[in-house]
Scaffold this motif. Structure first.
Motif, PDB file in Angstrom:
ATOM      1  N   TRP A  90       0.842  -1.200   0.000  1.00  0.00           N
ATOM      2  CA  TRP A  90       0.000   0.000   0.000  1.00  0.00           C
ATOM      3  C   TRP A  90       0.874   1.245   0.000  1.00  0.00           C
ATOM      4  O   TRP A  90       1.806   1.355   0.791  1.00  0.00           O
TER       5      TRP A  90
ATOM      6  N   ILE B  25      -1.024   5.506  11.921  1.00  0.00           N
ATOM      7  CA  ILE B  25      -1.965   4.385  11.825  1.00  0.00           C
ATOM      8  C   ILE B  25      -2.331   3.967  13.237  1.00  0.00           C
ATOM      9  O   ILE B  25      -1.478   3.544  14.017  1.00  0.00           O
ATOM     10  N   ALA B  26      -3.607   4.120  13.565  1.00  0.00           N
ATOM     11  CA  ALA B  26      -4.024   4.060  14.965  1.00  0.00           C
ATOM     12  C   ALA B  26      -3.905   2.658  15.546  1.00  0.00           C
ATOM     13  O   ALA B  26      -4.347   1.677  14.956  1.00  0.00           O
TER      14      ALA B  26
ATOM     15  N   SER C 150     -11.447  -2.095  17.110  1.00  0.00           N
ATOM     16  CA  SER C 150     -12.262  -1.230  16.251  1.00  0.00           C
ATOM     17  C   SER C 150     -11.393  -0.535  15.195  1.00  0.00           C
ATOM     18  O   SER C 150     -11.738  -0.499  14.009  1.00  0.00           O
ATOM     19  N   ASN C 151     -10.230  -0.024  15.618  1.00  0.00           N
ATOM     20  CA  ASN C 151      -9.340   0.662  14.670  1.00  0.00           C
ATOM     21  C   ASN C 151      -8.875  -0.255  13.551  1.00  0.00           C
ATOM     22  O   ASN C 151      -8.632   0.192  12.431  1.00  0.00           O
TER      23      ASN C 151
ATOM     24  N   ALA D  89     -10.506  -2.695  12.242  1.00  0.00           N
ATOM     25  CA  ALA D  89     -11.606  -3.265  11.452  1.00  0.00           C
ATOM     26  C   ALA D  89     -11.539  -2.799  10.000  1.00  0.00           C
ATOM     27  O   ALA D  89     -12.029  -3.479   9.105  1.00  0.00           O
ATOM     28  N   LYS D  90     -10.910  -1.638   9.761  1.00  0.00           N
ATOM     29  CA  LYS D  90     -10.879  -1.097   8.404  1.00  0.00           C
ATOM     30  C   LYS D  90      -9.999  -1.927   7.465  1.00  0.00           C
ATOM     31  O   LYS D  90     -10.097  -1.782   6.254  1.00  0.00           O
ATOM     32  N   PHE D  91      -9.187  -2.796   8.031  1.00  0.00           N
ATOM     33  CA  PHE D  91      -8.312  -3.621   7.178  1.00  0.00           C
ATOM     34  C   PHE D  91      -9.111  -4.838   6.720  1.00  0.00           C
ATOM     35  O   PHE D  91      -9.072  -5.904   7.325  1.00  0.00           O
ATOM     36  N   ASP D  92      -9.870  -4.641   5.640  1.00  0.00           N
ATOM     37  CA  ASP D  92     -10.831  -5.657   5.215  1.00  0.00           C
ATOM     38  C   ASP D  92     -10.674  -6.023   3.751  1.00  0.00           C
ATOM     39  O   ASP D  92     -11.510  -6.740   3.213  1.00  0.00           O
TER      40      ASP D  92
ATOM     41  N   VAL E  55     -11.213  -4.341   1.124  1.00  0.00           N
ATOM     42  CA  VAL E  55     -12.141  -3.745   0.160  1.00  0.00           C
ATOM     43  C   VAL E  55     -11.516  -2.564  -0.573  1.00  0.00           C
ATOM     44  O   VAL E  55     -11.673  -2.420  -1.775  1.00  0.00           O
ATOM     45  N   ARG E  56     -10.783  -1.724   0.149  1.00  0.00           N
ATOM     46  CA  ARG E  56     -10.315  -0.474  -0.457  1.00  0.00           C
ATOM     47  C   ARG E  56      -8.803  -0.380  -0.644  1.00  0.00           C
ATOM     48  O   ARG E  56      -8.329   0.390  -1.466  1.00  0.00           O
ATOM     49  N   PHE E  57      -8.022  -1.115   0.140  1.00  0.00           N
ATOM     50  CA  PHE E  57      -6.559  -0.984   0.044  1.00  0.00           C
ATOM     51  C   PHE E  57      -5.905  -2.208   0.681  1.00  0.00           C
ATOM     52  O   PHE E  57      -6.562  -2.952   1.423  1.00  0.00           O
TER      53      PHE E  57
ATOM     54  N   VAL F 259     -18.046 -11.439  -0.053  1.00  0.00           N
ATOM     55  CA  VAL F 259     -17.203 -10.381   0.498  1.00  0.00           C
ATOM     56  C   VAL F 259     -16.816 -10.741   1.941  1.00  0.00           C
ATOM     57  O   VAL F 259     -15.691 -10.498   2.374  1.00  0.00           O
TER      58      VAL F 259
ATOM     59  N   MET G  32     -13.034 -11.029   3.212  1.00  0.00           N
ATOM     60  CA  MET G  32     -12.568 -10.270   4.384  1.00  0.00           C
ATOM     61  C   MET G  32     -11.916 -11.227   5.394  1.00  0.00           C
ATOM     62  O   MET G  32     -10.840 -10.959   5.918  1.00  0.00           O
TER      63      MET G  32
ATOM     64  N   ARG H 197      -7.958 -11.207   6.491  1.00  0.00           N
ATOM     65  CA  ARG H 197      -7.548 -10.913   7.865  1.00  0.00           C
ATOM     66  C   ARG H 197      -6.820 -12.107   8.490  1.00  0.00           C
ATOM     67  O   ARG H 197      -5.883 -11.934   9.269  1.00  0.00           O
TER      68      ARG H 197
END
Lengths: 514, 511
Positions: B101, B206-207, B322-323, B325-328, B330-332, B344, B348, B352
């Motif tokens: 990325w 990156i949180a 929670s932070n 969770a965006k690593f799925d 879909v987008r990057f 999907v 995912m 992961r």
């Protein structure tokens, strides 16, 4: 899918008391999004953008990105809360609602959980039959919208059975206010109409505040309708417990809200009467068939693992700000209705027709755009309502108040007859442009050239000598046949009154010539 | 020449650059050469962009030649922990799930160092998503401690600390959620500062745990840390939790450092048998030195510090679950499609499963559990209460003293693999550093000497009230001056020569 069995509505009401609860999502029309500097597609300036062009790192959930609260959205939410008669929190927090879904970029939604910005309010709602309800408001809270999924392949347009799905994150992060009512009792047979009238009132409020475009067909205003039935207790017996509720989603016109609530009452009654049980679930509304179908099972145990959003500070609206916004509130809808009725000089019946059609805002805006109240009422409650009914949609989604005012002006100027004006409205509703553009494109203007009319009249009189004789004998009503023939010859594009004048004139002069 | 350049502090190099007797291109090339020579052995870097660094350096040299007024660190190279996103440069946070990325934007601290004219050399290794105290949890292999290549460089920011200790970069940026800047500083004989929560923008970091994360300097001297904090600190409208008020100069605090009359509180709960003897003896020697310098040493109690680790290991995993969770997929980042395709949800899941390492999965599961309905009050809720109690301990202590002092970590650098199978032992490394993160107060770790029993570096930590970071630079600067005088030179002069590895690396053709 098997069609659900329905009980007759009146019969259902005899056995059960309907209890409804409404959740309305309002998309705010701020220039930027709830938590990012990206343009807000719910603002008219940014309509129709290409997918995934109105996005900032936050909207895509890119690593390292952080949300920042849109102050204007907070002010709008406070105004809305005040207009709903709510208390405004002295301090409130955002919370994360965690769940995985591809339209949710971060896989959590920033919302408010136990600390909404506004709570404990009440809204006065007037029904078609004149009944007035106070709908209790539980809360109004701020949150962000999700992106939009388009499921490709498969027959239902749903994710199941789809070959693949496309995601548009333009809508991700659009500011939303979710308004939640308390359970509404006492609607009885009016419950479906009450649901409709409530959403219509919310729409009036957000439009008068200027905080949303409030176009239901565009999803600016979305309603989820909760319905449950409670068995009526026998006389002297304690009240029965509340029934299990269903939540019908995707109800996106006033008409559908009323129909969906009515349908759920009939459907649930049929199940309960047979000794069945209602499943707590979300249901999808199908506009075409007027039915609902089961969606995702839902229970109170749905675990969104809410916790306070650590990336944002609490929102602490100063009391000065709240009072400033309160002072700037527009007139409440009920008071406004009383005022407008007087200003417009409508009879009870005329005014009720406007209100019942959910057309108050449209008529008011049409008057503001220059039409007379009578003309505005006539077009909205007449031709446009007929058209909307035929097309199974709301009149407001067909044309704008500015269109109607323009149309009324064209009629007033004699450019259009009522008959022609109806055709023009159809053209506008079909997206052919403004009334004047439709007139030009379709060539619908009244023939005001007396020369052309006189030629047609002379021809008609010549072909009907008996009529000419009758007119000359003073039987003026006989002119009708000639007028009809002339109008036909002009394909309706003539002003009938002018034609009549000319017919009498030509009849007299023709007689003189003879 | 190049050997000499890499051993300059950032402040010294800045002065040489300003005087024009060294160019930024020369300084940058010297560090790139050093990286090429020793990083095969140290593995501090995940990504080096020499070409871009030299371009930046040349640009700074041109601007200087054109008479432009430049800041004190203009032209000085810097290494960036891979947790900070860098425009056009890979940013993985040490995770497989972000492999490949390339972020479209710079983190605010990175933007600020670029605006200050600093030359970004590359990205440094770290425990995956900053979860760890040894850098062994990096998906790209561990970093080795320049003092002893069989030992860990601390974590999660082992790469940044090692790069500075190995003279591959004069300074670096780190991030500290529970000690990830200070503990690596302790085990590598370097300086690390966790500023007050909100002093440095988290935008683009990156949180891991949003309420605990803070970006800060990793350097060889206290003055360099101060100069770097002056560059990166300050309000950022893109981070709502960043402090709006302006900051005093930290560099001035170092230059004026004086501990006469300073009241230093020793936290008695963190001065116990649980700490290695050499760690404790160096700690007490440092305090004596400060006392001789005019400071007053007072014992204080922080009775709730002992619950810090328990609270931390609920709050951190909860926020992290929670932070992350965006690593799925879909987008990057990484996308793993199960054999024969999948929904999907299945994609995912597979992504992961493949993209996250075991420590990350462990903490996601812990955090998901801690936030679950019915458990929230008992776990997350209770942890937040402990957090409040720890903050009150600090308030009570700072009513009596100006700064607190503790050993930075219980032991010197341990061997690679030693604690890998014992997560609890690994977590205990952070016992002295975590309270500062829970309370949002600033902390610094300064080299205090070598432990007599193993000859490895030991750090001393100072803590100050929120927004009083300058006090840390004052006491840290004063102690450093006293110690360097006593040692007759910087501690890192005693670090082993890596040139043997330089030979080995060169023979193996590592670049």
């Amino acid at each position: 899918m098997a069609r659900a069995e329905l009980m007759d509505f009146d019969e259902a009401l005899e056995l059960f008391e309907p209890v409804i609860g409404l959740e309305v999502h309002v998309e705010l029309n701020t220039r930027t999004k709830m938590f990012s500097p990206a343009p807000n597609p719910a603002n008219s300036e940014f309509h129709g953008a290409e997918p995934n062009t109105l996005v900032a790192p936050v909207d895509l959930g890119l690593p390292g990105s952080l949300p920042v609260v849109n102050g204007e959205a907070v002010r709008n939410s406070i105004s809305l809360g005040l207009a709903l008669g709510c208390s405004i929190a002295e301090s409130c927090r955002f919370a994360r609602k965690n769940y995985f879904y591809p339209d949710l970029a971060k896989n959590y939604q920033i919302s408010q959980y136990d600390e909404p910005i506004a709570f404990e309010g009440s809204v006065e709602v007037e029904l078609e039959n004149g009944r007035v309800f106070q709908v209790p408001i539980e809360r109004a809270h701020m949150e962000e919208d999700a992106g939009k999924l388009t499921h490709v392949g498969g027959s239902t347009g749903r994710i199941h059975g789809a070959e693949y799905s496309l995601v548009d994150y333009n809508r991700a992060g659009v500011p939303l206010v979710e308004i939640v009512t308390k359970p509404i009792f006492g609607g009885e047979a009016d419950a479906p109409a009450l649901a409709r009238a409530y959403v219509s009132t919310i729409r009036d409020i957000v439009i008068s505040l200027g905080i949303s475009e409030a176009r239901m067909e565009r999803g600016n205003l979305r309603c989820d309708a909760n319905v449950s039935l409670r068995r009526r207790a026998a006389a002297g017996e304690p009240a029965e417990p509340l029934g299990t509720r269903t939540e019908t989603k995707n109800v996106n016109s006033f008409r559908s809200i009323e129909r969906a609530v009515r349908h759920e009452i009939q459907r649930q009654a049929a199940i309960l009467a047979k000794g069945g049980t209602i499943t707590q679930e979300t249901r999808h509304w199908h506009e075409d068939t007027g039915t609902t179908s089961p969606g995702r099972p839902k229970s109170d145990a749905d675990d969104y693992r809410y916790f306070p959003e650590p990336d944002l500070l609490p929102v602490v609206p100063s009391r000065e700000l709240v009072e400033e916004l309160r002072a700037a509130l527009p007139e409440p809808p009920a008071a406004r209705r009383r005022r407008l009725k007087a200003e417009w000089g409508f009879t009870d019946l005329e005014f009720q027709g406007v209100v019942n059609g959910g057309l108050l805002v449209e008529v008011a805006e049409t008057v503001a755009a220059g039409a007379t109240p009578a003309a505005a009422r006539k077009w909205w409650t007449g031709e446009l309502s007929r058209l909307a009914n035929a097309r199974e949609t709301d009149a407001a989604s067909l044309v704008t108040p500015a269109d109607v005012a323009e149309l009324a002006a064209l009629v007033e100027a004699g450019t259009l007859t009522d008959r022609l004006a109806r055709q023009v409205l159809e053209g506008v509703a079909d997206g052919e442009g403004s009334p004047q553009q439709v007139v030009d494109a379709r060539g619908l203007a009244v023939v005001s050239d007396d020369g052309a009319l006189v030629a047609a009249i002379d021809e008609a009189l010549a072909s009907q000598p008996d009529v000419l004789a009758k007119i000359r004998d003073g039987k003026v009503q006989a002119a009708g046949a000639v007028i009809g023939a002339v109008m036909k010859a002009m394909q309706g594009k003539a002003d009938a009154a002018r034609v009549r004048e000319l017919v009498l004139e030509r009849a007299a002069s023709t007689g003189a010539d003879a | 020449m190049s050997e000499h350049l890499i051993r300059l502090t950032a402040a010294q190099l800045g002065e040489r650059l300003a005087s024009g007797d060294v160019s930024s291109v020369e300084a940058t090339r010297a560090h790139l050469d050093r990286i090429a020579a020793v990083d095969g052995a140290v593995h501090a870097f995940l990504h080096v962009d020499g070409e871009r660094a030299l371009d930046t350096a040349a640009d700074i040299d041109r601007r200087r030649a054109a008479g432009e007024e430049l800041g004190p660190l203009a032209g000085v190279p810097i290494a960036i922990k891979d947790v900070l996103v860098t425009e056009g440069m890979p940013s993985t946070a040490g995770s497989r799930i972000l492999e490949g990325w390339v972020p479209p934007y710079d983190a605010t601290p990175v933007r600020r160092v670029r605006e200050a004219g600093m030359v970004v050399l590359g990205k440094t290794n770290m425990d995956e998503f900053a979860m760890g105290s040894s850098t062994e949890h990096s998906a790209y292999g561990p970093t080795y401690n320049p003092w002893d290549l069989e030992r860990i460089p601390g974590g999660s920011g082992g790469g940044s600390a090692a790069s500075v200790a190995a003279f591959e970069a004069p300074v670096a940026l780190g991030s500290d959620t529970g000690g990830s800047i200070r503990q690596p500083a302790h085990v590598t004989g370097t300086v690390g500062v966790k500023p007050t929560y909100g002093a440095v923008s988290r935008y683009g970091s990156i949180a891991l745990a949003s309420s605990l994360d803070q970006v800060g300097p990793v350097t060889r001297t206290v003055l360099d840390a101060a100069l770097l904090q002056d560059v990166i600190a300050g309000h950022d409208p893109r981070d709502s939790t960043s402090i709006p008020e302006a900051w005093p100069s930290m560099a001035d605090a170092v230059r004026r450092a004086d501990v006469a009359g300073l009241r230093i509180g020793v936290v008695k709960e963190l001065d116990s048998d649980g700490f290695q003897s050499g760690v404790r003896s160096r700690f007490h020697e440092a305090l004596e030195l400060l006392e001789r310098g005019g400071a007053e040493i007072v014992e204080v109690s922080a009775p709730h510090f002992e619950y810090s680790i328990a609270a931390y290991y609920l709050i951190l995993p909860a926020e992290a679950s929670s932070n992350l969770a965006k690593f799925d997929s879909v987008r990057f980042g990484l996308r793993v499609t199960p054999e024969g395709g999948g929904t999907v949800e299945q994609v995912m899941g597979a992504t992961r499963e493949a993209g996250f390492g075991p420590e990350v999965k462990r903490r996601i599961i812990l955090g998901t559990y801690a936030l679950s309905a019915g458990y929230y009050d008992a776990y997350y809720g209770s942890a937040q209460k402990v957090r409040t109690l720890v903050q009150r301990d600090f308030d009570a202590a700072f009513a009596k003293v100006d700064v607190l002092a503790t050993p930075t970590a219980p032991t010197t650098a341990f061997k690679l693999g030693e604690k890998l199978d014992d997560p609890l032992a690994m977590y205990l490394n952070d016992i002295a550093t975590i309270p500062a993160n829970l309370a949002g107060v600033p902390g610094i770790s300064v080299p205090a000497g070598l432990a007599p029993e193993d000859g490895l570096p030991v750090g001393i930590q100072f803590l100050a009230p929120a927004r009083e970071d300058a006090r840390l630079y004052n006491v840290g600067g004063a102690l450093e001056r006293l110690l360097v005088e006593q040692w007759g030179g910087p501690l890192l002069d005693r670090a082993p020569d890596l040139s043997s590895h330089e030979m080995a690396a060169a023979e193996e053709g590592v670049v």
